[in-house]
Design an enzyme around this catalytic site. Structure first.
Site, PDB file in Angstrom:
ATOM      1  N   ASP A   1     -27.831  60.177  15.110  1.00  0.00           N
ATOM      2  CA  ASP A   1     -27.652  61.126  15.466  1.00  0.00           C
ATOM      3  C   ASP A   1     -25.936  61.396  15.105  1.00  0.00           C
ATOM      4  O   ASP A   1     -25.546  60.299  14.515  1.00  0.00           O
ATOM      5  CB  ASP A   1     -27.373  63.075  16.606  1.00  0.00           C
ATOM      6  CG  ASP A   1     -27.772  63.756  15.966  1.00  0.00           C
ATOM      7  OD1 ASP A   1     -27.726  64.187  15.634  1.00  0.00           O
ATOM      8  OD2 ASP A   1     -27.562  65.092  16.938  1.00  0.00           O
TER       9      ASP A   1
ATOM     10  N   HIS B   1     -37.254  67.436  10.704  1.00  0.00           N
ATOM     11  CA  HIS B   1     -36.431  68.950  10.891  1.00  0.00           C
ATOM     12  C   HIS B   1     -34.720  68.627   9.320  1.00  0.00           C
ATOM     13  O   HIS B   1     -34.797  69.780   9.055  1.00  0.00           O
ATOM     14  CB  HIS B   1     -35.420  67.370  12.315  1.00  0.00           C
ATOM     15  CG  HIS B   1     -34.783  68.319  12.744  1.00  0.00           C
ATOM     16  ND1 HIS B   1     -34.511  69.689  12.603  1.00  0.00           N
ATOM     17  CD2 HIS B   1     -33.251  67.570  12.956  1.00  0.00           C
ATOM     18  CE1 HIS B   1     -32.957  69.488  13.384  1.00  0.00           C
ATOM     19  NE2 HIS B   1     -31.992  68.861  14.004  1.00  0.00           N
TER      20      HIS B   1
HETATM   21 FE1  N7H Z   1     -30.428  68.585  14.061  1.00  0.00          FE
HETATM   22  N1  N7H Z   1     -33.673  65.401  16.289  1.00  0.00           N
HETATM   23  O1  N7H Z   1     -32.647  64.053  16.820  1.00  0.00           O
HETATM   24  O2  N7H Z   1     -34.441  64.949  15.857  1.00  0.00           O
HETATM   25  N2  N7H Z   1     -30.667  66.654  14.236  1.00  0.00           N
HETATM   26  N3  N7H Z   1     -31.399  68.237  15.680  1.00  0.00           N
HETATM   27  N4  N7H Z   1     -30.238  70.057  14.730  1.00  0.00           N
HETATM   28  N5  N7H Z   1     -29.827  68.620  12.665  1.00  0.00           N
HETATM   29  C1  N7H Z   1     -30.335  65.739  12.751  1.00  0.00           C
HETATM   30  O3  N7H Z   1     -28.289  64.036  10.288  1.00  0.00           O
HETATM   31  C2  N7H Z   1     -32.141  66.974  16.984  1.00  0.00           C
HETATM   32  C3  N7H Z   1     -30.483  71.527  16.059  1.00  0.00           C
HETATM   33  C4  N7H Z   1     -29.518  69.746  11.838  1.00  0.00           C
HETATM   34  O4  N7H Z   1     -28.153  67.263   6.369  1.00  0.00           O
HETATM   35  C5  N7H Z   1     -30.913  64.103  12.297  1.00  0.00           C
HETATM   36  O5  N7H Z   1     -26.825  63.554  11.925  1.00  0.00           O
HETATM   37  C6  N7H Z   1     -32.687  67.528  18.128  1.00  0.00           C
HETATM   38  C7  N7H Z   1     -29.944  72.537  15.602  1.00  0.00           C
HETATM   39  C8  N7H Z   1     -28.622  69.986  10.848  1.00  0.00           C
HETATM   40  O6  N7H Z   1     -29.720  65.423   6.573  1.00  0.00           O
HETATM   41  C9  N7H Z   1     -31.494  64.759  13.963  1.00  0.00           C
HETATM   42  C10 N7H Z   1     -32.228  68.832  18.004  1.00  0.00           C
HETATM   43  C11 N7H Z   1     -30.182  72.816  14.520  1.00  0.00           C
HETATM   44  C12 N7H Z   1     -29.072  68.301  10.592  1.00  0.00           C
HETATM   45  C13 N7H Z   1     -31.838  65.670  14.862  1.00  0.00           C
HETATM   46  C14 N7H Z   1     -30.902  69.409  17.039  1.00  0.00           C
HETATM   47  C15 N7H Z   1     -30.140  71.791  13.557  1.00  0.00           C
HETATM   48  C16 N7H Z   1     -29.459  67.433  11.473  1.00  0.00           C
HETATM   49  C17 N7H Z   1     -30.615  63.151  11.611  1.00  0.00           C
HETATM   50  C18 N7H Z   1     -32.340  69.654  19.698  1.00  0.00           C
HETATM   51  C19 N7H Z   1     -30.181  73.930  13.646  1.00  0.00           C
HETATM   52  C20 N7H Z   1     -29.139  67.457   9.378  1.00  0.00           C
HETATM   53  C21 N7H Z   1     -29.054  63.615  12.057  1.00  0.00           C
HETATM   54  C22 N7H Z   1     -32.208  68.816  21.272  1.00  0.00           C
HETATM   55  C23 N7H Z   1     -29.920  75.026  13.466  1.00  0.00           C
HETATM   56  C24 N7H Z   1     -28.904  67.431   8.462  1.00  0.00           C
HETATM   57  C25 N7H Z   1     -28.272  62.862  11.389  1.00  0.00           C
HETATM   58  C26 N7H Z   1     -29.661  66.949   7.524  1.00  0.00           C
HETATM   59  C27 N7H Z   1     -29.659  66.041  12.053  1.00  0.00           C
HETATM   60  C28 N7H Z   1     -32.553  65.794  16.406  1.00  0.00           C
HETATM   61  C29 N7H Z   1     -30.868  70.477  17.631  1.00  0.00           C
HETATM   62  C30 N7H Z   1     -29.594  71.539  12.407  1.00  0.00           C
HETATM   63  C31 N7H Z   1     -31.850  62.801  14.909  1.00  0.00           C
HETATM   64  C32 N7H Z   1     -33.067  66.116  19.038  1.00  0.00           C
HETATM   65  C33 N7H Z   1     -30.645  74.150  17.036  1.00  0.00           C
HETATM   66  C34 N7H Z   1     -28.190  70.942   9.678  1.00  0.00           C
END
Ligand code: N7H
Length: 485
Positions: free
Chosen positions: A204, A331
């Site tokens: 992340d 995602h």
């Molecule tokens: Fe997410 N995951 O493990 O799958 N997220 N996220 N997220 N997320 C991102 O780019 C995860 C949540 C965004 O610019 C990564 O840093 C999990 C909420 C956005 O390419 C991973 C949860 C919201 C991005 C995860 C969670 C977002 C992003 C890739 C909850 C907003 C950047 C690593 C438990 C409403 C996208 C990274 C981009 C990336 C995960 C929550 C949004 C691995 C497990 C609630 C904008």
């Protein structure tokens, strides 16, 4: 350059490309850069004695807050520490402070911060975000977040649990009886090789927007107006109160992750779909567990690419109109569709958020693994910053992640239209009451060629919201002068 030189030389105010200088010594440190954290304690409190609380602010609390200037200097200090081969964490602590609508009303009665969702509060908004509810009553939230008595939060972050706990003790001592703790929970970075990975196992913290006047952008990283995240700069909504300058809205969401269930789902589905579990997981997220993006590594993981900041965000989906590389529903494509919406990202930029969350809860136990069932809560303390909760965090969750039609107007390579489905990680389907089943299009890859149509059925949620609150994180001088006047 050493940390000391940076501290002496770092200008508190930066100027780049004609934009107004960012007042880094005014902006709390978690907002733009993120407090350094292996542990982070969230201390939610109610203000019991307004005069006493204001006195505590002036008499010591504001002086302890960690500014963006300090966070920048610590980045260098940590680089020095690591470069010297030191493995013991530095006992640094960082302290930030935010207030809910009720807290702001106690400190500055009658203030309207201009964001309707901040004013309504996270609990009131949660049903519209799709959180499980029966006729609007939230069914999965902890009672502490429903009691309506959280006025503010201290974020206490650091390199060791004892350094964090020591700082919390100091803060509580300064507060005396002026505030009462209503909920207190510590998140921590995962151990060993999982450091930096969230509980489902994915790296992340890789993609953050660049900030004009602060960031040297890496390839593929958009440089955005600072006002999208902090008041008082180009791109920010006009703040109704002048003291909002250098402040930011913070969204906090406590999101449980059903890790053994998610792992078993991936195994079962990869068997029935006859695909590789690692690839299936990557198609749900848009990155491999290592962090390598499917947009650049569509067929197999690439650990070198994953760890190279000069490469791991260098894509914009413009070469993937038929989701051969990355599903539209993945995602990272749902939450940052880049060039999918418009050339030059103009439709996406105003929706970006800065994410600063941290995992909570223990590692999966052998018993949970064997039972494929969660027995102890774990998940993500999701934190993000923006200058509009309505137009940024909530827009992304409601209009993009929860909306199966988004990304709109997409087609398969054969010309047939696509319904991308829900974001398989955070998408919430509350449209049919207790039946929260979700779909995602094209779990099976058609890279580099192929025209196999496939759909992933997700009968259960793997991310379950269990609490939340919306805060305003003021500048240091607002806390010293206006709010404590
Ligand atoms: Fe997410 N995951 O493990 O799958 N997220 N996220 N997220 N997320 C991102 O780019 C995860 C949540 C965004 O610019 C990564 O840093 C999990 C909420 C956005 O390419 C991973 C949860 C919201 C991005 C995860 C969670 C977002 C992003 C890739 C909850 C907003 C950047 C690593 C438990 C409403 C996208 C990274 C981009 C990336 C995960 C929550 C949004 C691995 C497990 C609630 C904008």
């Amino acid at each position: 350059m050493t940390a000391e030189t940076i501290l002496q030389e770092a200008p508190n105010e930066l100027n780049q490309g004609g934009a107004p200088a960012l007042e880094l010594s005014e902006i709390q440190g978690d907002v733009l850069l993120g407090l350094q954290k292996l542990y982070e304690r969230f201390v939610f409190f109610e203000i019991a004695d307004v005069a006493g609380f204001k006195k505590a602010l002036r008499k010591g609390l504001v002086g302890r807050l960690t500014t963006t200037t300090k966070v920048r200097a610590r980045e260098v200090q940590l680089q020095d520490h690591n470069a010297q081969g030191q493995t013991e964490p530095l006992p640094l602590v960082g302290l930030n402070l935010g207030f809910t609508q009720s807290g702001i009303q106690k400190l500055a009665p009658g203030s309207d911060l201009g964001d309707p969702s901040f004013k309504a509060g996270a609990a009131a908004q949660a049903a519209s975000l799709g959180d499980p509810n029966v006729a609007g009553t939230l069914t999965t939230w902890r009672p502490e977040f429903l009691a309506g008595n959280i006025d503010g939060v201290f974020l206490v972050a650091g390199g060791t649990q004892s350094a964090v706990d020591g700082e919390v003790a100091q803060v509580l001592g300064l507060l005396g009886g002026s505030a009462s703790v209503r909920y207190d929970e510590t998140g921590s970075v995962r151990p060993g090789s999982q450091k930096g990975h969230e509980h489902f196992g994915f790296q992340d913290g890789l993609s953050q927007p660049g900030i004009s006047g602060l960031t040297t952008p890496a390839p593929g990283q958009r440089l955005l107006d600072a006002g999208l995240f902090v008041f008082g700069y180009p791109g920010a909504p006009a703040p109704p109160a002048p003291w909002m300058k250098n402040g930011s809205f913070m969204v906090f969401r406590r999101l449980n992750q059903q890790v053994p269930e998610f792992a078993q789902f991936i195994v079962d589905q990869s068997t029935s779909l006859r695909t590789d579990p690692g690839l299936l997981g990557a198609r749900l997220v848009g990155r491999w567990q290592s962090g390598a993006p499917l947009a650049l590594a569509p067929a197999q993981d690439d650990a070198l690419l994953a760890s190279d900041p000069q490469q791991n965000n260098n894509f914009d989906f413009s070469d993937d109109p038929g989701q051969r590389r990355c599903p539209f529903g993945a995602h990272i494509r749902k939450t940052n569709p880049r060039e999918d919406l418009s050339p030059q990202n103009t439709a996406v930029d105003p929706r970006r958020i800065i994410r600063q969350g941290i995992p909570f809860g223990p590692e999966v136990s052998a018993a949970e693994d064997a039972a494929h069932a969660t027995q102890q809560e774990r998940g993500l303390m999701f934190v993000c910053y923006q200058s509009s909760i309505v137009n940024q965090f909530e827009f992304v969750q409601i209009n993009w992640a929860n909306n199966p039609g988004f990304i709109f107007g997409k087609h398969h390579p054969d010309g047939s239209s696509v319904t991308p489905g829900h974001d398989p990680i955070i998408g919430q389907n509350s449209t049919a009451g207790e039946n929260r089943a979700r779909l995602m299009d094209e779990p099976l890859t058609n890279f580099p060629t192929g025209d196999v149509r496939s759909t992933l059925q997700m009968p259960q949620d793997f991310v379950i919201p269990t609490g939340g609150a919306y805060f305003f994180v003021p500048s240091l001088s607002a806390l010293e002068i206006d709010l404590s006047a």
